[in-house]
Design a protein around this motif. Structure first.
Motif, PDB file in Angstrom:
ATOM      1  N   UNK A 102      -5.020   0.572  -8.798  1.00  9.89           N
ATOM      2  CA  UNK A 102      -3.904  -0.180  -8.206  1.00  9.89           C
ATOM      3  C   UNK A 102      -4.759   0.551  -6.639  1.00  9.89           C
ATOM      4  N   UNK A 103      -5.823   0.701  -5.930  1.00  8.67           N
ATOM      5  CA  UNK A 103      -6.088   0.761  -4.645  1.00  8.67           C
ATOM      6  C   UNK A 103      -6.806  -0.393  -5.048  1.00  8.67           C
ATOM      7  N   UNK A 104      -8.199  -0.949  -6.053  1.00  8.32           N
ATOM      8  CA  UNK A 104      -8.951  -1.698  -5.569  1.00  8.32           C
ATOM      9  C   UNK A 104      -8.500  -2.651  -5.984  1.00  8.32           C
ATOM     10  N   UNK A 105      -7.350  -3.174  -6.884  1.00 12.25           N
ATOM     11  CA  UNK A 105      -6.643  -4.198  -7.004  1.00 12.25           C
ATOM     12  C   UNK A 105      -5.756  -4.920  -5.405  1.00 12.25           C
ATOM     13  N   UNK A 106      -5.089  -3.511  -4.912  1.00 12.18           N
ATOM     14  CA  UNK A 106      -5.334  -3.666  -3.514  1.00 12.18           C
ATOM     15  C   UNK A 106      -5.806  -3.981  -2.799  1.00 12.18           C
ATOM     16  N   UNK A 107      -7.212  -3.792  -2.630  1.00 10.20           N
ATOM     17  CA  UNK A 107      -7.890  -4.328  -1.892  1.00 10.20           C
ATOM     18  C   UNK A 107      -8.805  -5.879  -2.526  1.00 10.20           C
ATOM     19  N   UNK A 157       0.392  -1.108  -0.060  1.00  8.52           N
ATOM     20  CA  UNK A 157       0.055  -0.328   0.067  1.00  8.52           C
ATOM     21  C   UNK A 157       1.108   1.483   0.397  1.00  8.52           C
ATOM     22  N   UNK A 158       2.087   1.318   0.680  1.00  9.13           N
ATOM     23  CA  UNK A 158       3.051   2.644   0.294  1.00  9.13           C
ATOM     24  C   UNK A 158       2.910   2.676  -0.544  1.00  9.13           C
ATOM     25  N   UNK A 159       3.103   1.831  -1.420  1.00 14.68           N
ATOM     26  CA  UNK A 159       4.149   1.619  -2.964  1.00 14.68           C
ATOM     27  C   UNK A 159       3.120   2.232  -3.247  1.00 14.68           C
ATOM     28  N   UNK A 160       1.531   2.066  -3.452  1.00 13.39           N
ATOM     29  CA  UNK A 160       0.722   2.270  -4.498  1.00 13.39           C
ATOM     30  C   UNK A 160       1.113   4.099  -4.148  1.00 13.39           C
ATOM     31  N   UNK A 161       0.711   4.265  -2.616  1.00 15.10           N
ATOM     32  CA  UNK A 161       0.257   5.485  -2.156  1.00 15.10           C
ATOM     33  C   UNK A 161       1.473   6.774  -2.897  1.00 15.10           C
ATOM     34  N   UNK A 162       3.423   6.285  -3.300  1.00 19.63           N
ATOM     35  CA  UNK A 162       4.121   6.548  -3.329  1.00 19.63           C
ATOM     36  C   UNK A 162       4.000   6.517  -4.739  1.00 19.63           C
ATOM     37  N   UNK A 163       3.153   6.109  -5.076  1.00 15.46           N
ATOM     38  CA  UNK A 163       3.520   6.316  -6.919  1.00 15.46           C
ATOM     39  C   UNK A 163       4.737   5.205  -7.698  1.00 15.46           C
ATOM     40  N   UNK A 164       4.656   4.413  -6.162  1.00 17.21           N
ATOM     41  CA  UNK A 164       6.224   4.064  -6.917  1.00 17.21           C
ATOM     42  C   UNK A 164       6.020   2.329  -7.799  1.00 17.21           C
ATOM     43  N   UNK A 165       5.117   2.220  -7.674  1.00 22.58           N
ATOM     44  CA  UNK A 165       4.872   2.184  -8.744  1.00 22.58           C
ATOM     45  C   UNK A 165       3.704   2.088  -9.954  1.00 22.58           C
ATOM     46  N   UNK A 166       4.180   3.284 -10.642  1.00 22.87           N
ATOM     47  CA  UNK A 166       3.746   3.377 -11.909  1.00 22.87           C
ATOM     48  C   UNK A 166       5.263   3.774 -12.642  1.00 22.87           C
ATOM     49  N   UNK A 167       6.096   2.863 -12.177  1.00 20.67           N
ATOM     50  CA  UNK A 167       7.671   2.823 -12.746  1.00 20.67           C
ATOM     51  C   UNK A 167       8.192   2.121 -14.097  1.00 20.67           C
ATOM     52  N   UNK A 168       8.563   2.253 -14.728  1.00 20.43           N
ATOM     53  CA  UNK A 168       8.077   0.947 -16.148  1.00 20.43           C
ATOM     54  C   UNK A 168       8.620   0.050 -16.283  1.00 20.43           C
TER      55      UNK A 168
END
Length: 346
Positions: free
Chosen positions: A119-124, A88-99
């Motif tokens: 991404x939060x919906x996938x996390x849930x 969840x922290x990676x999603x909030x920091x938009x770290x998943x938006x990497x190439x």
């Protein structure tokens, strides 16, 4: 290099030579010389065995430094909650938006297509909503269901993978991006199960669910059996003598095996709602009560101690534990002096 047998013979011969002042000149005819010869022979054999064993160990023992290194900097395995919060922290920091990686089939822009809400919906879906998170077993079951939705089979039963994200309007993405979105680790193990057939992953879920329910039923049955045994012990202990000043519970002379066979087992088989505690191995000669029966006695004595002495919140137990003490034998009535005197007067 002399062999062990040659070493034994040389040591024995040296013990029998006349130059040895401890040996007799009569050789084997003298008992003392014979005993010294046998002692020297035994000592030489022990020395030869010790030398051969040490040489064998030197040739077979490992000389590496395995097991001597420090594990101070070793990585620690994360818990289920740490994985959930980290994702969840990676999603909030938009770290998943990497190439994506270089193996991406869509130009490395898979993760950039998804918004934070998606991404939060996938996390849930795999970890549960905030305030009602899923357990580790529930997360693994959700991840297996997602992987099963990616699996398609042709007419020959060959597995074909199509990584579609329902939470993002069914967009397709590469394998690495799909695993990152749903935080799936060990995808190869799940695919190995999926290659066994179309319903392989579903069968795994049903088998594990059935095993979990069966374990829950067994645990519940054991708890009910233990509680019923405690209630039986409390019923038995109520008729024993409680000495408040001595903090003990006096019972008559009892053979616990007889109490188990003659009272507990018939009572539970007749009136009990659960099965009685039976020994693991039944033998006509040795048929001892099981340990769980004695543990229930200890638990019942603890409850009785709390009832009589009070509860101590510091120790989470009774203020003082009662002791089981055997009651002293009383004098039979026909041996009493008072009764004998009354009979004499009559």
């Amino acid at each position: 290099i002399p062999t062990p047998n040659e070493t034994v013979r040389a040591s024995a011969a040296a013990a029998r030579t006349p130059h040895n002042p401890e040996c007799s000149d009569h050789g084997e005819d003298d008992p003392s010389g014979q005993s010294l010869y046998e002692e020297a022979l035994g000592a030489a054999r022990n020395d030869s065995r010790r030398e051969s064993l040490s040489s064998l160990l030197e040739g077979t023992c490992s000389t590496t430094a395995r097991g001597k290194y420090s594990r101070q900097g070793a990585a620690r395995r994360l818990s289920h909650g740490e994985y959930r919060s980290g994702h969840l922290d990676e999603i909030n920091k938009t770290s998943l938006g990497r190439p994506c990686t270089a193996r991406c089939e869509f130009g490395g822009n898979c993760l950039k297509r998804f918004s934070r809400n998606q991404l939060e919906q996938m996390h849930e879906e795999v970890y549960g909503i905030q305030g009602a998170p899923l357990s580790a077993t529930g997360t693994k079951a959700a991840q297996r269901a997602i992987v099963a939705s990616w699996c398609t089979y042709d007419d020959e039963g060959v597995l074909r993978m199509s990584y579609q994200i329902p939470s993002a309007s069914g967009h397709k993405c590469c394998r690495e991006a799909a695993c990152v979105c749903y935080d799936i680790r060990g995808l190869d193990d799940l695919l190995a199960v999926a290659r066994q057939g179309q319903d392989a992953l579903r069968v795994v879920d049903e088998t594990r669910e059935f095993a979990a329910r069966e374990r829950a039923v067994q645990v519940t049955a054991m708890m009910n059996k233990h509680q019923e045994c405690i209630e039986w012990w409390l019923f038995i202990m109520e008729v024993w003598d409680h000495i408040p000043d001595e903090k003990c519970l006096k019972h008559p002379r009892i053979l616990w095996k007889s109490l188990y066979e003659g009272v507990y087992v018939p009572y539970i088989e007749l009136w009990g709602a659960c099965e009685a505690y039976y020994p693991d191995k039944r033998n006509d000669d040795i048929w001892q009560p099981p340990g769980a029966w004695y543990r229930a006695r200890k638990a019942a004595l603890r409850q009785l101690s709390i009832l009589h002495t009070g509860f101590d919140p510091d120790t989470n137990g009774p203020v003082q534990m009662l002791k089981l003490v055997e009651r002293a034998l009383t004098t039979p009535i026909f041996r009493s002096a008072r009764v004998v005197g009354s009979f004499a007067r009559h």
